[in-house]
Design an enzyme around this catalytic site. Structure first.
Site, PDB file in Angstrom:
ATOM      1  N   LYS A 176       0.857  -1.202   0.000  1.00  0.00           N
ATOM      2  CA  LYS A 176       0.000   0.000   0.000  1.00  0.00           C
ATOM      3  C   LYS A 176       0.882   1.239   0.000  1.00  0.00           C
ATOM      4  CE  LYS A 176      -1.969   2.732   2.920  1.00  0.00           C
ATOM      5  NZ  LYS A 176      -1.861   3.969   2.108  1.00  0.00           N
ATOM      6  N   THR A 233       1.997   7.309  13.542  1.00  0.00           N
ATOM      7  CA  THR A 233       1.325   6.272  12.754  1.00  0.00           C
ATOM      8  C   THR A 233       1.944   4.912  13.083  1.00  0.00           C
ATOM      9  OG1 THR A 233       1.270   7.900  10.970  1.00  0.00           O
ATOM     10  CG2 THR A 233       0.501   5.696  10.440  1.00  0.00           C
ATOM     11  N   GLU A 251       9.955   1.806  10.227  1.00  0.00           N
ATOM     12  CA  GLU A 251      10.963   2.797   9.816  1.00  0.00           C
ATOM     13  C   GLU A 251      10.285   4.155   9.950  1.00  0.00           C
ATOM     14  OE1 GLU A 251      14.066   2.394   8.919  1.00  0.00           O
ATOM     15  OE2 GLU A 251      14.030   0.214   8.917  1.00  0.00           O
ATOM     16  N   CYS A 285      13.535  11.596   5.396  1.00  0.00           N
ATOM     17  CA  CYS A 285      13.532  11.168   6.808  1.00  0.00           C
ATOM     18  C   CYS A 285      14.891  11.400   7.455  1.00  0.00           C
ATOM     19  CB  CYS A 285      13.117   9.706   6.918  1.00  0.00           C
ATOM     20  SG  CYS A 285      14.116   8.634   5.880  1.00  0.00           S
ATOM     21  N   GLU A 386       9.970  16.737  14.174  1.00  0.00           N
ATOM     22  CA  GLU A 386      10.257  16.580  12.750  1.00  0.00           C
ATOM     23  C   GLU A 386       9.327  17.507  11.954  1.00  0.00           C
ATOM     24  OE1 GLU A 386       8.866  13.037  10.681  1.00  0.00           O
ATOM     25  OE2 GLU A 386      10.879  12.753   9.880  1.00  0.00           O
TER      26      GLU A 386
HETATM   27  P1  NAD Z   1       2.283   8.747   7.437  1.00  0.00           P
HETATM   28  O1  NAD Z   1       2.629   8.051   8.708  1.00  0.00           O
HETATM   29  O2  NAD Z   1       1.233   9.769   7.468  1.00  0.00           O
HETATM   30  O3  NAD Z   1       1.808   7.683   6.334  1.00  0.00           O
HETATM   31  C1  NAD Z   1       2.644   6.640   5.898  1.00  0.00           C
HETATM   32  C2  NAD Z   1       1.791   5.539   5.306  1.00  0.00           C
HETATM   33  O4  NAD Z   1       0.977   4.974   6.328  1.00  0.00           O
HETATM   34  C3  NAD Z   1       0.815   5.991   4.217  1.00  0.00           C
HETATM   35  O5  NAD Z   1       0.743   4.994   3.228  1.00  0.00           O
HETATM   36  C4  NAD Z   1      -0.498   6.102   4.967  1.00  0.00           C
HETATM   37  O6  NAD Z   1      -1.616   5.946   4.153  1.00  0.00           O
HETATM   38  C5  NAD Z   1      -0.367   4.951   5.932  1.00  0.00           C
HETATM   39  N1  NAD Z   1      -1.170   5.042   7.157  1.00  0.00           N
HETATM   40  C6  NAD Z   1      -1.544   6.161   7.834  1.00  0.00           C
HETATM   41  N2  NAD Z   1      -2.268   5.819   8.930  1.00  0.00           N
HETATM   42  C7  NAD Z   1      -2.338   4.467   8.943  1.00  0.00           C
HETATM   43  C8  NAD Z   1      -2.946   3.523   9.808  1.00  0.00           C
HETATM   44  N3  NAD Z   1      -3.602   3.887  10.910  1.00  0.00           N
HETATM   45  N4  NAD Z   1      -2.809   2.202   9.540  1.00  0.00           N
HETATM   46  C9  NAD Z   1      -2.121   1.797   8.452  1.00  0.00           C
HETATM   47  N5  NAD Z   1      -1.545   2.650   7.579  1.00  0.00           N
HETATM   48  C10 NAD Z   1      -1.639   3.979   7.826  1.00  0.00           C
HETATM   49  O7  NAD Z   1       3.657   9.299   6.862  1.00  0.00           O
HETATM   50  P2  NAD Z   1       3.873  10.199   5.561  1.00  0.00           P
HETATM   51  O8  NAD Z   1       3.420  11.578   5.895  1.00  0.00           O
HETATM   52  O9  NAD Z   1       3.355   9.510   4.369  1.00  0.00           O
HETATM   53  O10 NAD Z   1       5.482  10.158   5.439  1.00  0.00           O
HETATM   54  C11 NAD Z   1       6.318  10.985   6.141  1.00  0.00           C
HETATM   55  C12 NAD Z   1       6.940  10.256   7.321  1.00  0.00           C
HETATM   56  O11 NAD Z   1       7.649   9.106   6.863  1.00  0.00           O
HETATM   57  C13 NAD Z   1       7.978  11.105   8.020  1.00  0.00           C
HETATM   58  O12 NAD Z   1       7.796  11.004   9.404  1.00  0.00           O
HETATM   59  C14 NAD Z   1       9.293  10.475   7.599  1.00  0.00           C
HETATM   60  O13 NAD Z   1      10.348  10.690   8.492  1.00  0.00           O
HETATM   61  C15 NAD Z   1       8.922   9.042   7.504  1.00  0.00           C
HETATM   62  N6  NAD Z   1       9.892   8.307   6.674  1.00  0.00           N
HETATM   63  C16 NAD Z   1      10.789   7.465   7.280  1.00  0.00           C
HETATM   64  C17 NAD Z   1      11.737   6.788   6.514  1.00  0.00           C
HETATM   65  C18 NAD Z   1      12.744   5.859   7.145  1.00  0.00           C
HETATM   66  O14 NAD Z   1      13.466   5.189   6.412  1.00  0.00           O
HETATM   67  N7  NAD Z   1      12.847   5.780   8.455  1.00  0.00           N
HETATM   68  C19 NAD Z   1      11.760   6.972   5.133  1.00  0.00           C
HETATM   69  C20 NAD Z   1      10.838   7.841   4.552  1.00  0.00           C
HETATM   70  C21 NAD Z   1       9.902   8.506   5.331  1.00  0.00           C
END
Ligand code: NAD
Length: 490
Positions: A176, A233, A251, A285, A386
């Site tokens: 997803k 999340t 992650e 990230c 962040e």
């Molecule tokens: P987000 O947590 O809002 O969403 C990430 C994913 O989770 C999306 O596909 C979203 O639809 C899904 N999601 C949201 N709520 C959910 C739930 N309750 N159950 C299941 N799935 C759910 O994050 P974002 O805004 O898309 O991305 C930014 C974040 O990602 C930042 O915090 C960034 O640091 C992190 N990130 C981390 C890494 C890493 O390698 N550690 C890499 C890239 C991004």
């Protein structure tokens, strides 16, 4: 179903619309235009995708590892064939520059190739139990059905860090992508189908986290959830998976310190600080968002960074003149702007940026300029939270101990950089920093062969490297007695 809607759900080998006909517009953040309309799954579609993955597991997990490795290599070949088109799609969807999108594709190709190689050479571990009649082996088996959830900043890259090892390990899966950036993953799944990945092995679901992501996680038939995204999340996903005792790999975010000592090479330090935080408009990230600099060079370094930041050309990622693109959505720009207002109210000194660009050519997009705050301290939320935008905060230190203490003063622990000309100090500081990756006189680079992941609230698993494959494997101990006799206990 309205015309022009992409049947973007791939379940059991067929492209489908959502069971309830729901759709979502995909927006180009460079100009606010609609680039596609895709099917938006609901809980019924999510359940169907998990069932398809479950049904495909027995045969896929029984395939020879060489066959799975071959499949990974074929997908890599197809990605290279379609590199330009997929890069264009990624740029339309995320806003990042075409050059960045192309680099992302080269990276994911290397990840598929790495896991193809690694899976093929993995062998059982023999355990010497001190009895020649006993053959004790630890073997690796695929964990089962995996739910793979990715964020919007590196849509293709983040999902491939999961799909490639899961495929190589013999797992079946439901991917997803973020609802904000579904397009490159659709292209990837098409290529996997073309490469011959059997029906049900790689299923694709689109939709919001709250509705469909949560339904995927809260499913007793799922053996593992691998998630990349925000920390809160991730915490709710871990809680939702707990009753099913599914394995969860997280992650999460980062608030990454970049430590610069006075003896660092000047030009490369200025360059790395600017690139480390403003690449992809800070939506990384591991972005080096906290500059922690030795007091004696702080004023000069901040001035040099500000001067460089002000020269960054931002614009439509398809324009070769653009060095960075917009923020991903209007909602995300609102969040970044709120952090800038917060930084000002907390007393940080705004050195540059802090206001939307006035260029009319950029008015329809979600652009935000590089922003630098000096005179920051750990009491400020702008330093601890962040922002995920092009915001650099500056703190100062006067001793190595203080630099380490500041670098470790975060609830996160994803990545850190240290810049110094003293190799002994570089080693001391790198070992003392509690972060999953530490770059010494470099920043933001990675390789498929080395583990990636976070300490603390940045996560609990590792992607890439051998551990990135082990995440998708169960270990089984097989004890064989080649000379069975009576135990003689009773
Ligand atoms: P987000 O947590 O809002 O969403 C990430 C994913 O989770 C999306 O596909 C979203 O639809 C899904 N999601 C949201 N709520 C959910 C739930 N309750 N159950 C299941 N799935 C759910 O994050 P974002 O805004 O898309 O991305 C930014 C974040 O990602 C930042 O915090 C960034 O640091 C992190 N990130 C981390 C890494 C890493 O390698 N550690 C890499 C890239 C991004």
């Amino acid at each position: 179903m309205s015309d022009g809607v992409q049947p973007a759900l791939f379940i059991d080998g067929t492209w489908r619309h959502a069971a309830d006909g729901a759709t979502r517009e995909v927006i180009n953040p460079a100009d606010g235009s609609v680039v596609a309309v895709v099917a938006e799954a609901g809980p019924a579609d999510a359940a169907a995708a998990v069932s398809a993955a479950r049904a495909a597991f027995p045969s896929w997990s029984a395939t020879a590892v060489a066959e799975r490795a071959e499949m990974c290599n074929r997908i890599a070949d197809l990605l290279l064939r379609d590199r330009d088109e997929i890069a264009r799609i990624e740029t339309l969807d995320t806003g990042k520059t075409l050059r960045e999108s192309q680099i992302d594709i080269d990276d994911v190709v290397s990840v598929f190739r790495f896991y193809a190689r690694l899976a093929a050479v993995q062998s059982d571990r023999l355990v010497d139990v001190g009895n020649p009649a006993i053959v004790s082996r630890v073997v690796r088996e695929p964990i089962g059905v995996c739910v793979l959830i990715a964020p919007w900043n590196y849509p293709l890259l983040q999902i491939v860090w999961k799909i490639a090892p899961a495929l190589a390990a013999g797992c079946t899966m439901v991917a997803k992508p973020s609802e904000v950036t579904p397009l490159s993953t659709i292209a990837l799944v098409r290529l996997a189908h073309e490469a011959g990945v059997p029906a049900g092995v790689l299923n694709l679901i689109q939709g919001s986290g709250a509705a469909v992501g949560a339904a995927l996680v809260d499913n007793a038939d799922v053996d593992m959830v691998s998630f990349t995204g925000g920390a809160s999340t991730g915490a709710s996903i871990a809680a939702a998976a707990a009753p099913h005792v599914s394995r969860v790999a997280l992650e999460l975010g980062g608030k990454n310190p970049h430590l610069v000592f006075a003896d660092a090479d000047w030009d490369s330090a200025v360059d790395a600080v600017v690139t480390g935080v403003f690449l992809h408009s800070g939506q990384v990230c591991s972005s080096g968002t906290r500059l922690i600099v030795e007091e004696s060079i702080a004023d000069d370094l901040v001035a040099a960074v500000v001067a460089r930041a002000e020269k960054i050309r931002f614009g439509n990622g398809l324009d070769p003149a653009s060095q960075t693109g917009p923020l991903v959505s209007t909602a995300h720009r609102d969040k970044v702007e709120a952090y800038v207002a917060l930084g000002i109210s907390e007393g940080a000194v705004l050195m540059t940026g802090g206001q939307r660009p006035t260029d009319p050519a950029l008015a329809a997009g979600y652009f935000y300029p590089p922003t630098v705050f000096d005179r920051c301290d750990r009491g400020m939320r702008i330093v601890t939270e962040e922002t995920f935008g092009p915001i650099l905060t500056v703190e100062r230190f006067t001793s190595e101990e203080q630099a380490i203490e500041l670098g470790n003063d975060t609830t996160y622990g994803l990545a850190a950089g240290v810049r110094t000309g003293d190799t002994a100090r570089a080693e001391r500081v790198a070992r003392a920093l509690r972060h999953g990756t530490v770059w010494v006189n470099d920043f933001g680079v990675y390789t498929a062969a080395a583990e990636w992941g976070g300490f603390g609230r940045s996560g609990n698993g590792r992607e890439l490297g051998p551990t990135g494959l082990a995440e998708y494997q169960e270990l089984k101990h097989i004890w064989t007695n080649t000379a069975p006799g009576e135990v003689g206990w009773f």
